[in-house]
Write an enzyme that holds these catalytic residues in place. Sequence first.
Site, PDB file in Angstrom:
ATOM      1  N   LYS A 227     -13.097   9.733 -14.195  1.00  0.00           N
ATOM      2  CA  LYS A 227     -13.978   8.783 -14.870  1.00  0.00           C
ATOM      3  C   LYS A 227     -13.175   7.535 -15.214  1.00  0.00           C
ATOM      4  CE  LYS A 227     -17.138   8.989 -18.919  1.00  0.00           C
ATOM      5  NZ  LYS A 227     -17.599   9.903 -19.996  1.00  0.00           N
TER       6      LYS A 227
ATOM      7  N   SER B 212     -22.483  10.260 -20.457  1.00  0.00           N
ATOM      8  CA  SER B 212     -21.924   9.075 -19.852  1.00  0.00           C
ATOM      9  C   SER B 212     -21.089   9.345 -18.588  1.00  0.00           C
ATOM     10  CB  SER B 212     -21.049   8.356 -20.870  1.00  0.00           C
ATOM     11  OG  SER B 212     -19.947   9.160 -21.233  1.00  0.00           O
TER      12      SER B 212
ATOM     13  N   SER C 166     -21.375  14.236 -23.033  1.00  0.00           N
ATOM     14  CA  SER C 166     -21.220  13.378 -21.856  1.00  0.00           C
ATOM     15  C   SER C 166     -20.659  14.053 -20.605  1.00  0.00           C
ATOM     16  CB  SER C 166     -20.343  12.169 -22.199  1.00  0.00           C
ATOM     17  OG  SER C 166     -21.107  11.223 -22.897  1.00  0.00           O
TER      18      SER C 166
END
Lengths: 489, 102, 495
Positions: A77, A152, A176
């Site tokens: 990420k 996210s 997330s």
Amino acid sequence: MHELTAIQLRDKIKAGEITSTQATKKVLQAIEKHDKIIGAYISVFEKQSLERAAEIDKKIAAGESVGQLAGVPVAVKDNMCTTFGATTCASKILENFHAPYNAAVVQKLLAADAVIVGKTNLDEFAMGSSTENSSLKQTVNPWDTTRVPGGSSGGSSAAVAGRLCMAALGSDTGGSIRQPAGFCGIVGLKPTYGRVSRFGLVAFGSSLDQIGPLALNVEDCALMLNVIAGHDPNDSTSVDEKNAPLCDYLENIDKPVENLKIGIVPQFAAGADKQIQNAINNAVELYKKLGAQIIEIDLPHFEYAIAAYYMVATAEASSNLARYDGVHYGHRTENPNDYIEVYSKSREEGFGKEVKRRIMLGTYALSSGYYDAYYLKALKVRNLIRTDFTNAFEKVDSIITPVTPTTAFKIGEKVDDPLQMYLADMYTISANLAGIPGISLPCGFDDNNLPIGMQILAPAFEEQKLLRIAKMFESKTDYHKKKPAIIES
Amino acid sequence: MSPKIDKAQAKKVAKLSRLDLTENEIEEFSAQLNAVLEYVEKMNELNTDDVQPLAHCLPVSNCFREDIVKESLGTEKTLANAPQTDNEFFKVPKILDDSAAT
Amino acid sequence: MSDLKYKIIIGLEIHVQLCTKTKMFCGCALEFAAEPNSRVCPVCLGMPGVLPVMNKKAFEYSVLAALALNCEIASFTKWDRKSYYYPDLPKNYQISQYDLPFSEKGFIEIPLESGESKRIRITRAHLEEDAGKNLHTAGNFSQVDLNRAGTPLLEIVTEPDMNSADEVKALAVELQRIVRYLGVSEADMQKGHMRFEPNINLIITKDGTEYKTPIAEVKNLNSFRALERSIEYEAQRQLDEFLDTGKVMQMGNKSTRGWDDANQMTVLQREKEEAHDYRYFPDPDLLPVEMNDAWLDEIKSRLCELPLQKQIRYVTDYKLSDYDAHVLTAERSTAEFFEQAVSATIEQAFIFGGDPKKICNIITQAGLKLAHEQNCTLSELGFTPENVARLARMVEDGYVNASAANTILEEMTKTDKDPQTIAKDMNLIQKSDAGELEAIVDQVLADNPKAVEDVKSGGKKAKKAQGFLLGQVIQKSKGQANPKIVSQILTKKLS
Ligand SMILES: [Mg+2]
Ligand SMILES: [Zn+2]
């Protein structure tokens, strides 16, 4: 290669049946072909990952020992610092930021001989549940490209689900990892707070953030956790291995947990869509058949979790994001009139709406006159919530809940109502407040052929048991084997 | 019911946050934050007089490092990401009110 | 004329830079005047993703200092973030301590002119990180140097217990001695190792009514002199202002003033106590510190006798003057050298330790001068405390005189020879042989009949004349005549 898991690929690479270069090329080709639509990646390191793959192939050919992720293409990420490429957090304010150091987890992936093919999209600074808050690009759900991948860690989830990497790292502050894993039909694990070093993870809510794996199945998750877990002297909150011994999370993973007691929370059912309720009920039934005892438990302060969470997380975020000011790095406004404008204009221009909203909320909660009523109150409620779990885990080994009240929603459906968006985090948030581990794994599909996720929670540092419990279900079901149509196209 | 946060207050918070928000944003945010704060007040249903605030969810303490020098980045790398420098220092428009707090 | 009296009230906020090797939360070296921005790493630059880790030594140094200041040490302490935006503060929050500082409720004894001491209460002491530096020299820009960012600072807050510039100066000097004794700070004001911010106001009694003037906090004081002067200046300014305007203390009318050293005055920086909203909250990246008895005892064992205690002991035990005792205890290394010399046990039978007063004289009159010239401590000058004790004994016995002792001490920095050998080699041994001295005395008496007359007449001039004759004898002996013996001979011959 679509049929392989990360572990299977790793074993084939080690055995010389396939080279890392071939595997990496395949992944890069898939990215080339599908990421125009899926939009999972912010950066792809084509040249560099092929070079790395070649190095690892060379090591293997020379008979040298290689790491646990030998030659396996993975993604991280884009809120984890890397010395290669930019580290953007999907924010305009960091669009051109090049970190001079690697995050601890990145260092560990490299030490395990993984090939990092790219960095994935997210809600700006990990603030969101749909990846729509990315200021750099839109990621879609591989199962239905009109829908969100969740967030996210939406980029990492979509990349794994779309077979654009073999496994990925995400971060989980209020769900997330687990929520996008649920929306994308893959497995996502949020470890215990302190289990994995946060050093190099761009902070959102420091007392809640935790890095964890997203993968195609439970075993691959365990493998990734093996690589990234452990104490880091650079992170004071990463737990000493004396207090929380590490273990090989793959060991005994196939062994069902004996005398398993599973907790269910009756009040949870009401919040979720009917099809999700059914899927969870079926999963619980399956555990029952496997010999588990099902026990109804009460989490009396559950309904206050979202309120407490949004105060704690935004308060910490308002402080963590104060450093983005256009002075030392990051975006600076053009032609400021004075140094104060360097701050206020750079931040106004560099941050997206949701980030600004949360900074405002957090600043308010900490400001004089409101601190006690909002922030301090939230810390107290947080204590009650943790105590609820402590009490519950005296009766059960784990708790099963839905991951989300709905399956993946349409892009644009909720962007204008932040509160509704926040409320959708109801099932995942309390694990972050209590610091306990949670896993999300596929347990069905709805009428729209969208994946349904099941969440299993366990006491702090019981990741091994958690993974074994998850594996019990996975080994009797096929949900994790289904693929989105897009990758066959 | 009076709003938890009105426009004037939102402006104050924006200033404290160093965000040069537009009028539209002030309008939009104060409404949205109001909705969230009203929801958050749910917490007041709970009596927490005897509850300790929980800042760290794990009961751990005393994490130290030894006083051993590690290599710094050096001036060039320190300034590498800076928007404006003179190769020695970070540069900002002249600070007139020198009133830092320590 | 109305009846008017006033009293100055001063409290201090003090920042002391600890002399650890590295910064408080990262491994960057602390180095004064390093190349700009060269001692910076991702952590002290506040880069995305970095985390602080506490320097154990910084914490222990702080506890040590707090113990010396008689503070209570908390068994549980935590770290808080203090938020404000400033270019020299990379994270735009400072890691500090708010509601649970590691120590509280202490006091410091300060020596007063009168020889008494006064107890100044300490409210609290906490640990925090320093900011970097903004420089305002480059045209339309300010420059930011982060080398200092993250330096460990001990912040000490006193109660408003001081009532004069002298008392503030005494506290500052005393604190400097203490932290230097403990080895926790270099405490050099010019280098900003010790920063004092006095809060000053007056209680004025006019026509039987009491008035309090608004508090002024004074910043930017870079020397003891500036600290003293700023208080004197403020007292006068506040008195004048009160007489002029009648302005008295109210909520929020505390002002901040900067010291202008060139013009020797304070200048208004901020009229009102700005409604700072620092939004303190516990730093989630740092764990609390729990202090147990074993650890505290271990730190306590590192305490030493403090300068003021030593000073008082020297006066009572060694009969030194207050002034001498103060000079000897100004630095720990000097005091230690002195004590070693005093307790030196010498193999030679004729000496078992020198007279402390004589040792003190040698150290304060010659030793410290040499140390100052060579910019080092006494023990680094190259002579041993034992040899200084020997030298003192030689002075005491009249073997050499005081000025010869200084010459011998200087020679001792260059050679390993003992003082007796040096005295012989340099021909500095006092002449005590009565026969030899009588010859010189006779010569002097013959050469100075007027003075002899004055002494014999026994008038007002007698004492002065005898002193003159003594001086002449010493001079004629090239300083080697033992004055005690010469004096005896003179008295005998002139009576
Ligand atoms: Mg301070
Ligand atoms: Zn540093």
